[in-house]
Scaffold this motif. Structure first.
Motif, PDB file in Angstrom:
ATOM      1  N   LEU A 141      32.778  44.813  29.956  1.00  0.00           N
ATOM      2  CA  LEU A 141      32.940  44.283  31.417  1.00  0.00           C
ATOM      3  C   LEU A 141      34.443  44.401  31.439  1.00  0.00           C
ATOM      4  CD1 LEU A 141      32.860  42.338  34.286  1.00  0.00           C
ATOM      5  CD2 LEU A 141      33.515  40.811  32.877  1.00  0.00           C
ATOM      6  N   ARG A 142      35.179  44.910  30.365  1.00  0.00           N
ATOM      7  CA  ARG A 142      36.417  45.040  30.130  1.00  0.00           C
ATOM      8  C   ARG A 142      36.537  46.474  30.476  1.00  0.00           C
ATOM      9  NH1 ARG A 142      36.698  40.492  27.500  1.00  0.00           N
ATOM     10  NH2 ARG A 142      36.258  41.439  25.571  1.00  0.00           N
ATOM     11  N   HIS A 143      35.742  47.051  30.202  1.00  0.00           N
ATOM     12  CA  HIS A 143      35.920  48.805  30.186  1.00  0.00           C
ATOM     13  C   HIS A 143      35.510  49.420  31.408  1.00  0.00           C
ATOM     14  CE1 HIS A 143      34.464  53.013  28.878  1.00  0.00           C
ATOM     15  NE2 HIS A 143      33.842  53.176  29.437  1.00  0.00           N
ATOM     16  N   TYR A 144      35.099  49.009  32.004  1.00  0.00           N
ATOM     17  CA  TYR A 144      34.297  49.078  33.372  1.00  0.00           C
ATOM     18  C   TYR A 144      35.431  48.999  34.321  1.00  0.00           C
ATOM     19  CZ  TYR A 144      29.752  51.905  32.108  1.00  0.00           C
ATOM     20  OH  TYR A 144      28.980  52.161  31.397  1.00  0.00           O
ATOM     21  N   LEU A 145      36.118  47.653  34.241  1.00  0.00           N
ATOM     22  CA  LEU A 145      37.334  46.653  35.092  1.00  0.00           C
ATOM     23  C   LEU A 145      38.271  47.814  34.874  1.00  0.00           C
ATOM     24  CD1 LEU A 145      36.775  43.469  33.892  1.00  0.00           C
ATOM     25  CD2 LEU A 145      36.342  44.315  36.577  1.00  0.00           C
ATOM     26  N   LEU A 146      38.388  48.310  33.621  1.00  0.00           N
ATOM     27  CA  LEU A 146      39.719  48.694  33.177  1.00  0.00           C
ATOM     28  C   LEU A 146      39.737  50.305  34.196  1.00  0.00           C
ATOM     29  CD1 LEU A 146      40.534  47.672  29.468  1.00  0.00           C
ATOM     30  CD2 LEU A 146      41.835  48.068  31.231  1.00  0.00           C
ATOM     31  N   ARG A 147      38.636  50.840  33.781  1.00  0.00           N
ATOM     32  CA  ARG A 147      38.231  52.104  34.828  1.00  0.00           C
ATOM     33  C   ARG A 147      38.495  51.918  36.289  1.00  0.00           C
ATOM     34  NH1 ARG A 147      35.556  56.631  32.679  1.00  0.00           N
ATOM     35  NH2 ARG A 147      35.452  56.576  30.322  1.00  0.00           N
ATOM     36  N   ILE A 148      38.199  51.099  36.545  1.00  0.00           N
ATOM     37  CA  ILE A 148      38.174  50.871  38.232  1.00  0.00           C
ATOM     38  C   ILE A 148      39.736  50.212  38.523  1.00  0.00           C
ATOM     39  CG2 ILE A 148      37.634  49.066  39.767  1.00  0.00           C
ATOM     40  CD1 ILE A 148      34.884  48.455  39.157  1.00  0.00           C
ATOM     41  N   GLN A 149      40.292  49.926  37.642  1.00  0.00           N
ATOM     42  CA  GLN A 149      42.046  49.700  37.890  1.00  0.00           C
ATOM     43  C   GLN A 149      42.650  51.335  37.363  1.00  0.00           C
ATOM     44  OE1 GLN A 149      43.712  47.570  34.695  1.00  0.00           O
ATOM     45  NE2 GLN A 149      44.881  46.005  36.284  1.00  0.00           N
ATOM     46  N   LYS A 150      42.142  51.395  37.205  1.00  0.00           N
ATOM     47  CA  LYS A 150      42.617  52.973  37.184  1.00  0.00           C
ATOM     48  C   LYS A 150      43.177  53.782  38.217  1.00  0.00           C
ATOM     49  CE  LYS A 150      43.084  56.489  34.335  1.00  0.00           C
ATOM     50  NZ  LYS A 150      42.048  58.111  33.033  1.00  0.00           N
ATOM     51  N   TYR A 151      41.639  54.057  38.681  1.00  0.00           N
ATOM     52  CA  TYR A 151      41.374  54.892  39.643  1.00  0.00           C
ATOM     53  C   TYR A 151      41.219  54.308  40.487  1.00  0.00           C
ATOM     54  CZ  TYR A 151      39.110  57.623  36.012  1.00  0.00           C
ATOM     55  OH  TYR A 151      38.557  58.328  34.936  1.00  0.00           O
TER      56      TYR A 151
ATOM     57  N   VAL B 289      43.068  41.286  37.352  1.00  0.00           N
ATOM     58  CA  VAL B 289      42.682  39.240  37.071  1.00  0.00           C
ATOM     59  C   VAL B 289      41.497  38.996  36.701  1.00  0.00           C
ATOM     60  CG1 VAL B 289      42.508  36.509  38.363  1.00  0.00           C
ATOM     61  CG2 VAL B 289      44.699  38.717  39.228  1.00  0.00           C
ATOM     62  N   ILE B 290      40.478  39.857  36.308  1.00  0.00           N
ATOM     63  CA  ILE B 290      39.300  39.473  35.683  1.00  0.00           C
ATOM     64  C   ILE B 290      39.019  40.265  34.038  1.00  0.00           C
ATOM     65  CG2 ILE B 290      37.055  40.175  36.171  1.00  0.00           C
ATOM     66  CD1 ILE B 290      37.055  39.993  38.951  1.00  0.00           C
ATOM     67  N   ILE B 291      40.467  41.015  34.476  1.00  0.00           N
ATOM     68  CA  ILE B 291      40.741  41.222  32.922  1.00  0.00           C
ATOM     69  C   ILE B 291      41.569  40.694  31.692  1.00  0.00           C
ATOM     70  CG2 ILE B 291      41.743  43.462  31.315  1.00  0.00           C
ATOM     71  CD1 ILE B 291      40.655  45.483  33.049  1.00  0.00           C
ATOM     72  N   ARG B 292      42.472  39.809  32.342  1.00  0.00           N
ATOM     73  CA  ARG B 292      43.135  39.046  32.221  1.00  0.00           C
ATOM     74  C   ARG B 292      42.743  37.782  31.896  1.00  0.00           C
ATOM     75  NH1 ARG B 292      48.281  38.515  30.934  1.00  0.00           N
ATOM     76  NH2 ARG B 292      48.377  41.320  31.380  1.00  0.00           N
ATOM     77  N   ILE B 293      41.737  37.165  32.558  1.00  0.00           N
ATOM     78  CA  ILE B 293      40.409  36.406  32.401  1.00  0.00           C
ATOM     79  C   ILE B 293      39.756  36.150  31.171  1.00  0.00           C
ATOM     80  CG2 ILE B 293      38.912  34.555  33.049  1.00  0.00           C
ATOM     81  CD1 ILE B 293      40.288  34.867  36.042  1.00  0.00           C
TER      82      ILE B 293
ATOM     83  N   MET C  58      44.380  48.655  46.895  1.00  0.00           N
ATOM     84  CA  MET C  58      45.316  47.641  46.105  1.00  0.00           C
ATOM     85  C   MET C  58      44.386  46.231  46.027  1.00  0.00           C
ATOM     86  SD  MET C  58      49.022  46.314  47.967  1.00  0.00           S
ATOM     87  CE  MET C  58      47.348  45.134  49.333  1.00  0.00           C
ATOM     88  N   VAL C  59      43.987  45.882  46.859  1.00  0.00           N
ATOM     89  CA  VAL C  59      43.331  44.137  46.365  1.00  0.00           C
ATOM     90  C   VAL C  59      42.367  44.857  45.110  1.00  0.00           C
ATOM     91  CG1 VAL C  59      40.987  42.847  46.917  1.00  0.00           C
ATOM     92  CG2 VAL C  59      43.195  43.645  48.106  1.00  0.00           C
ATOM     93  N   VAL C  60      41.206  45.779  45.381  1.00  0.00           N
ATOM     94  CA  VAL C  60      40.480  46.145  44.031  1.00  0.00           C
ATOM     95  C   VAL C  60      41.403  45.941  42.660  1.00  0.00           C
ATOM     96  CG1 VAL C  60      38.909  47.883  42.574  1.00  0.00           C
ATOM     97  CG2 VAL C  60      38.591  47.055  44.973  1.00  0.00           C
ATOM     98  N   HIS C  61      42.206  46.847  42.931  1.00  0.00           N
ATOM     99  CA  HIS C  61      43.507  46.560  41.908  1.00  0.00           C
ATOM    100  C   HIS C  61      44.037  45.863  40.844  1.00  0.00           C
ATOM    101  CE1 HIS C  61      46.233  48.780  38.933  1.00  0.00           C
ATOM    102  NE2 HIS C  61      46.722  48.242  39.251  1.00  0.00           N
ATOM    103  N   VAL C  62      44.263  44.520  41.828  1.00  0.00           N
ATOM    104  CA  VAL C  62      44.585  44.115  41.385  1.00  0.00           C
ATOM    105  C   VAL C  62      43.510  42.657  40.903  1.00  0.00           C
ATOM    106  CG1 VAL C  62      45.691  41.693  42.703  1.00  0.00           C
ATOM    107  CG2 VAL C  62      46.659  43.750  43.241  1.00  0.00           C
TER     108      VAL C  62
END
Length: 336
Positions: free
Chosen positions: A84-94, A160-164, A152-156
């Protein structure tokens, strides 16, 4: 008896500041306890190494020393949280790349052009660039939603989900309540938790700090400059730099503080955040610092020109001044 004498003799031959293994006592260090995991320990350690490689919560010096040939995103497919964190980090990056496209257009129109021309008006280069940018990212609601608000919303939200998710992981690893995890990350005294693990979820790097601080400022700016005109008038065709200048004339102190803070946080977050994603080496960080400083100076100069263009406010047509008054009065009432 002979064995005891040999042991005593061997003991007396060892200097007082060395142990029996030959290690100097002063070199011995206390090793922090390893995480307690109920899952596969190898997958957890690989996940932690992977997340450290993403540079999310490390200092610039630690982050940028990672070699280029080390994979930035590695994950154990048998660990659902790591996946989950792997794909969320990619989403946050792009998603940050997408928003930077809009930011480049906006920066050139509202900060770079005023800093160069030192003038604000309906027919100047800043207004022309602003209209050019709108023709691109406001060509359709889908483009504006995806390029600006959506990214911007997706990035934020991904952050949040990664930190949780990392907080849940740390609770599982260390069998520790959240309050103790946060207190151990704030404490400067030795703690039983390894600093590398506690910092993963409970401490904030400067990139993260400026990112979270940006959220209210960017939201308020979007509300004033885009949402309110869209709600009251149905579009924002009458909104240009004169609208911002008029806002400075109505609330000079609040506007100055707000725009200064937003520019400062944005400059640091974007420049160092891109350096993080692009994995700029430590020796090249001087160029990142120079770029960040240059962007900050140009942005502050441009906003200074906008805020000090009192002549622009004086030549506003009566109908445009009345329209701006309605928009600002509605904004102030809705916020307060």
């Amino acid at each position: 008896m002979s064995i005891n004498r040999q042991a005593k003799a061997r003991h007396h031959r060892i200097p007082h500041n060395f142990d029996e293994t030959g290690l100097h006592v002063d070199e011995l260090q206390t090793v922090p306890a390893a995480p307690i995991s109920t899952d596969n320990p190898d997958s957890d350690s690989n996940e932690q190494a992977s997340e450290n490689g993403t540079l999310e919560h490390s200092t610039h010096e630690e982050v940028l020393a990672i070699p280029k040939d080390v994979p930035m995103f590695t994950v154990d497919p048998h660990n659902p949280g790591a996946v989950l964190r792997h794909y969320l980090l990619r989403i946050q990056k792009y998603s940050s790349y997408t928003f930077c496209g809009f930011l480049a257009l906006h920066y050139s129109a509202v900060m770079l052009a005023p800093a160069v021309t030192r003038a604000i008006g309906p027919n100047d280069s800043a207004t022309s660039l602003l209209l050019f940018g709108r023709a691109i990212y406001q060509a359709s609601p889908a483009i504006e939603t995806g390029l600006v608000a959506g990214s911007m919303v997706v990035h934020v939200l991904s952050g949040v989900i990664i930190r949780i998710s990392r907080l849940r992981r740390d609770r599982r690893w260390y069998k520790t309540p959240l309050r103790e995890l946060f207190s151990s990350s704030r404490s400067k005294s030795p703690t039983p938790l390894p600093s590398s693990s506690s910092s993963s979820a409970t401490t904030f790097s400067r990139i993260s700090q400026t990112g979270w601080l940006l959220v209210p400022f960017v939201s308020l700016h979007a509300y004033l400059a885009r949402y309110v005109p869209l709600k009251i008038e149905g579009d924002s065709s009458s909104i240009d730099l004169r609208y911002i200048t008029y806002g400075f004339s109505k609330t000079p102190y609040l506007s100055s503080i707000g725009y200064f803070a937003m520019i400062l946080f944005t400059t640091h977050h974007v420049t160092y955040g891109l350096a993080k994603w692009l994995r700029i080496s430590k020796k090249n960080m001087k160029y990142v610092r120079s770029l960040s400083g240059l962007a900050l100076v140009v942005a502050l100069l441009g906003v200074h020109v906008v805020s000090r263009s009192s002549s622009t406010g004086a030549v506003l047509e009566p109908w445009l001044r009345a329209k701006y008054d309605i928009l600002y009065e509605y904004s102030i009432k809705s916020i307060l």
